[in-house]
Motif scaffolding. Sequence first.
Motif, PDB file in Angstrom:
ATOM      1  N   UNK A  12       0.817  -1.209   0.000  1.00 26.81           N
ATOM      2  CA  UNK A  12       0.000   0.000   0.000  1.00 26.81           C
ATOM      3  C   UNK A  12       0.854   1.264   0.000  1.00 26.81           C
ATOM      4  N   UNK A  13       1.929   1.254   0.779  1.00 27.94           N
ATOM      5  CA  UNK A  13       2.808   2.422   0.845  1.00 27.94           C
ATOM      6  C   UNK A  13       3.509   2.679  -0.489  1.00 27.94           C
ATOM      7  N   UNK A  14       3.783   1.613  -1.221  1.00 25.65           N
ATOM      8  CA  UNK A  14       4.489   1.761  -2.497  1.00 25.65           C
ATOM      9  C   UNK A  14       3.562   1.800  -3.716  1.00 25.65           C
ATOM     10  N   UNK A  15       2.263   1.826  -3.492  1.00 24.88           N
ATOM     11  CA  UNK A  15       1.305   1.869  -4.600  1.00 24.88           C
ATOM     12  C   UNK A  15       1.538   3.055  -5.545  1.00 24.88           C
ATOM     13  N   UNK A  16       1.759   4.272  -5.028  1.00 25.13           N
ATOM     14  CA  UNK A  16       2.053   5.377  -5.963  1.00 25.13           C
ATOM     15  C   UNK A  16       3.336   5.139  -6.769  1.00 25.13           C
ATOM     16  N   UNK A  17       4.304   4.456  -6.165  1.00 23.43           N
ATOM     17  CA  UNK A  17       5.548   4.158  -6.882  1.00 23.43           C
ATOM     18  C   UNK A  17       5.272   3.192  -8.034  1.00 23.43           C
ATOM     19  N   UNK A  18       4.464   2.163  -7.768  1.00 21.59           N
ATOM     20  CA  UNK A  18       4.109   1.219  -8.834  1.00 21.59           C
ATOM     21  C   UNK A  18       3.387   1.936  -9.970  1.00 21.59           C
ATOM     22  N   UNK A  19       2.495   2.843  -9.618  1.00 21.70           N
ATOM     23  CA  UNK A  19       1.736   3.589 -10.615  1.00 21.70           C
ATOM     24  C   UNK A  19       2.661   4.436 -11.491  1.00 21.70           C
ATOM     25  N   UNK A  20       3.588   5.149 -10.856  1.00 20.89           N
ATOM     26  CA  UNK A  20       4.530   5.983 -11.619  1.00 20.89           C
ATOM     27  C   UNK A  20       5.415   5.122 -12.523  1.00 20.89           C
ATOM     28  N   UNK A  21       5.847   3.982 -12.010  1.00 22.04           N
ATOM     29  CA  UNK A  21       6.681   3.086 -12.813  1.00 22.04           C
ATOM     30  C   UNK A  21       5.899   2.520 -13.996  1.00 22.04           C
ATOM     31  N   UNK A  22       4.635   2.192 -13.775  1.00 21.00           N
ATOM     32  CA  UNK A  22       3.798   1.691 -14.866  1.00 21.00           C
ATOM     33  C   UNK A  22       3.620   2.763 -15.946  1.00 21.00           C
ATOM     34  N   UNK A  23       3.384   3.998 -15.532  1.00 20.86           N
ATOM     35  CA  UNK A  23       3.241   5.094 -16.504  1.00 20.86           C
ATOM     36  C   UNK A  23       4.529   5.297 -17.292  1.00 20.86           C
ATOM     37  N   UNK A  24       5.659   5.267 -16.602  1.00 19.24           N
ATOM     38  CA  UNK A  24       6.952   5.428 -17.286  1.00 19.24           C
ATOM     39  C   UNK A  24       7.175   4.301 -18.288  1.00 19.24           C
ATOM     40  N   UNK A  25       6.816   3.095 -17.908  1.00 22.81           N
ATOM     41  CA  UNK A  25       6.981   1.936 -18.793  1.00 22.81           C
ATOM     42  C   UNK A  25       6.099   2.067 -20.036  1.00 22.81           C
ATOM     43  N   UNK A  26       4.854   2.464 -19.826  1.00 26.03           N
ATOM     44  CA  UNK A  26       3.945   2.633 -20.974  1.00 26.03           C
ATOM     45  C   UNK A  26       4.427   3.746 -21.902  1.00 26.03           C
ATOM     46  N   UNK A  27       4.887   4.839 -21.333  1.00 28.22           N
ATOM     47  CA  UNK A  27       5.412   5.930 -22.163  1.00 28.22           C
ATOM     48  C   UNK A  27       6.653   5.482 -22.932  1.00 28.22           C
ATOM     49  N   UNK A  28       7.512   4.731 -22.262  1.00 23.30           N
ATOM     50  CA  UNK A  28       8.722   4.240 -22.927  1.00 23.30           C
ATOM     51  C   UNK A  28       8.353   3.322 -24.088  1.00 23.30           C
ATOM     52  N   UNK A  46       8.484  13.413 -19.954  1.00 19.88           N
ATOM     53  CA  UNK A  46       7.453  12.824 -19.099  1.00 19.88           C
ATOM     54  C   UNK A  46       7.936  11.517 -18.485  1.00 19.88           C
ATOM     55  N   UNK A  47       8.710  10.741 -19.228  1.00 20.58           N
ATOM     56  CA  UNK A  47       9.302   9.514 -18.670  1.00 20.58           C
ATOM     57  C   UNK A  47      10.237   9.878 -17.515  1.00 20.58           C
ATOM     58  N   UNK A  48      11.055  10.910 -17.696  1.00 19.17           N
ATOM     59  CA  UNK A  48      11.943  11.350 -16.608  1.00 19.17           C
ATOM     60  C   UNK A  48      11.133  11.792 -15.395  1.00 19.17           C
ATOM     61  N   UNK A  49      10.037  12.489 -15.644  1.00 24.12           N
ATOM     62  CA  UNK A  49       9.160  12.935 -14.557  1.00 24.12           C
ATOM     63  C   UNK A  49       8.574  11.733 -13.809  1.00 24.12           C
ATOM     64  N   UNK A  50       8.114  10.737 -14.544  1.00 28.39           N
ATOM     65  CA  UNK A  50       7.529   9.548 -13.914  1.00 28.39           C
ATOM     66  C   UNK A  50       8.576   8.748 -13.152  1.00 28.39           C
ATOM     67  N   UNK A  51       9.773   8.645 -13.687  1.00 30.57           N
ATOM     68  CA  UNK A  51      10.841   7.944 -12.973  1.00 30.57           C
ATOM     69  C   UNK A  51      11.209   8.709 -11.702  1.00 30.57           C
ATOM     70  N   UNK A  52      11.249  10.029 -11.789  1.00 25.59           N
ATOM     71  CA  UNK A  52      11.512  10.835 -10.591  1.00 25.59           C
ATOM     72  C   UNK A  52      10.401  10.641  -9.561  1.00 25.59           C
ATOM     73  N   UNK A  53       9.155  10.563 -10.012  1.00 29.56           N
ATOM     74  CA  UNK A  53       8.031  10.320  -9.093  1.00 29.56           C
ATOM     75  C   UNK A  53       8.150   8.940  -8.452  1.00 29.56           C
ATOM     76  N   UNK A  54       8.504   7.957  -9.252  1.00 31.17           N
ATOM     77  CA  UNK A  54       8.727   6.605  -8.721  1.00 31.17           C
ATOM     78  C   UNK A  54       9.800   6.633  -7.640  1.00 31.17           C
ATOM     79  N   UNK A  55      10.926   7.253  -7.949  1.00 32.12           N
ATOM     80  CA  UNK A  55      12.021   7.321  -6.982  1.00 32.12           C
ATOM     81  C   UNK A  55      11.616   8.081  -5.729  1.00 32.12           C
ATOM     82  N   UNK A  56      10.857   9.160  -5.899  1.00 31.82           N
ATOM     83  CA  UNK A  56      10.417   9.931  -4.744  1.00 31.82           C
ATOM     84  C   UNK A  56       9.639   9.055  -3.771  1.00 31.82           C
TER      85      UNK A  56
END
Length: 178
Positions: A12-28, A46-56
């Motif tokens: 649950x805590x990492x759910x936003x991270x999974x979401x950002x990673x999924x978006x980055x993957x789809x964009x890639x 936008x991929x860089x933004x999503x990866x940064x969000x994932x890392x955050x």
Amino acid sequence: MVNLKTYSEIVLALLPAYSALACATLLFASKRDSLTAEELKVKSVTIRYMIASFLMWVFIFVYGYSPEIFIYIGAFAILTFLLIPVLFFRIIRLLTKIDDKEKFSLFHYLIPILIAGTVWIWSFFVPLGIQVDIIRGLGSIIPKGYETYARFYLSASLFRAIVSIIYNTLTILTLYRY
């Protein structure tokens, strides 16, 4: 051993991270379908933004659950936190660009790099145990002799708020101008 409750809390805590990673993957995956250079540029930023969000989100998780690990990635985490509003502003600038002569200045990345670089270099001069105490104490524990470092390190959220206010204002002005 991780029980089911702990496992579900982690997921649950990492759910936003999974979401950002999924978006980055789809964009890639969609980059090769880009029709223009501008579209490719928007997707790349936008991929860089999503990866940064994932890392955050990963960094926030590590900060809360393992300060001993966070001290090694703290400067990179601060850089990521500060770059997210800059990257979002860059995406909006790319999407609302009217004139092809409009360039995005690399100066926008300077402040986040300087702040994170300062923390990174300064952390080499602070013992690891002191850094863990500062993170665990969240400002309530400030070891003698390291007051300035502790205040600077703990003010990262203030820096993030200031950078966010500046870049959200610039984003709103850009959208208004568009």
